[in-house]
Design a protein around this motif. Structure first.
Motif: not given
Length: 269
Positions: A228, A231, A233-234, A236-237
């Protein structure tokens, strides 16, 4: 499972033989001859099993089943035949024999053993999973045999909770779940190394949802954090990071940022 263990598992054979002898006394000479011949063939087959002569034992057991059709001895010979096929490496024939037995003998006193043996036949394939995980190949592998083994063991545990085979079946079920979870994480780790971050995150997520609370969960969360992050996608990370810290506060991944083999997360060679 050793041949001695197999013999102990079928201590009821003595009862079967006694029932056949009593039945023979009530039958005419022709029936008695047929049963006597079947018993002699079965005794010879057991000798071949004890000596590991699988092909010879299989041929004799096939004849026993034909001559003693409809008797407990025929059921016993079917189960022994499946065992012999398994030991001889004839997995397909072993499974076919067991499936036929289970379908035709739903009330047999040997049904619990049939389910257990069907699980063992497929579980043997699962043993190859360990070599796969520690080997060099990274290709996908069909894990259906492992899932089939799990289903057989679960059916045994549900239908026969008091069976003497159930405790071992439950241990094998736990092993299969852990192995399948580790397999998913292994694939996710491979995708992460290759830069396929979406695939890595998806496989790690699949390990979490399909096989929760297994040892591989820790690394699955770590892979999700890394994927994540790559990608962008902070949220979700951060969610994955929070779960890792909550459930594994002493994780090496948190303390050192290392993969399962002890190397830094960014070094995959």
């Amino acid at each position: 499972m050793t041949d001695k263990t197999h013999s102990r598992l079928f201590s009821r054979s003595a009862v079967v033989a006694l029932a056949l002898v009593l039945g023979a006394c009530a039958s005419g000479p022709k029936d008695g001859d047929i049963q006597g011949s079947a018993e002699k063939l079965y005794a010879d087959a057991k000798d071949d099993i004890a000596s590991g002569a699988w092909d010879a034992a299989a041929k004799l057991l096939e004849r026993v089943e034909g001559r003693a059709g409809g008797t407990l001895l025929a059921q016993q010979s079917q189960l022994d035949l499946a065992y012999v096929y398994w030991r001889a490496g004839e997995k397909a024939q072993a499974l076919s024999t067991l499936d036929r037995f289970i379908k035709l003998n739903p009330s047999s006193p040997g049904l619990d053993y049939a389910l257990y043996l069907r699980g063992l036949v497929n579980f043997n394939d699962n043993l190859g999973l360990l070599g796969f995980l520690s080997g060099q190949t990274l290709s996908e592998r069909d894990q259906q045999a492992s899932r089939d083994a799990y289903q057989s063991f679960r059916q045994l545990a549900e239908q026969f909770p008091e069976s003497k085979y159930t405790p071992d079946a439950k241990l094998r079920m736990d092993f299969i779940v852990n192995a399948l979870s580790e397999y998913e994480v292994h694939v996710a780790r491979y995708y992460l190394r290759k830069g396929a971050f979406v695939a890595a995150a998806n496989r790690a997520q699949q390990a979490l949802t399909t096989y929760p609370q297994t040892p591989a969960t820790e690394e699955a969360l770590f892979i999700m954090i890394r994927a994540y992050d790559k990608l962008g996608l902070t949220p979700l990370r951060d969610d994955a990071d929070r779960l890792l810290r909550l459930n594994f506060p002493n994780s090496n991944f948190l303390a050192e940022g290392k993969a399962a083999d002890g190397k830094p997360w960014w070094k995959f060679w």
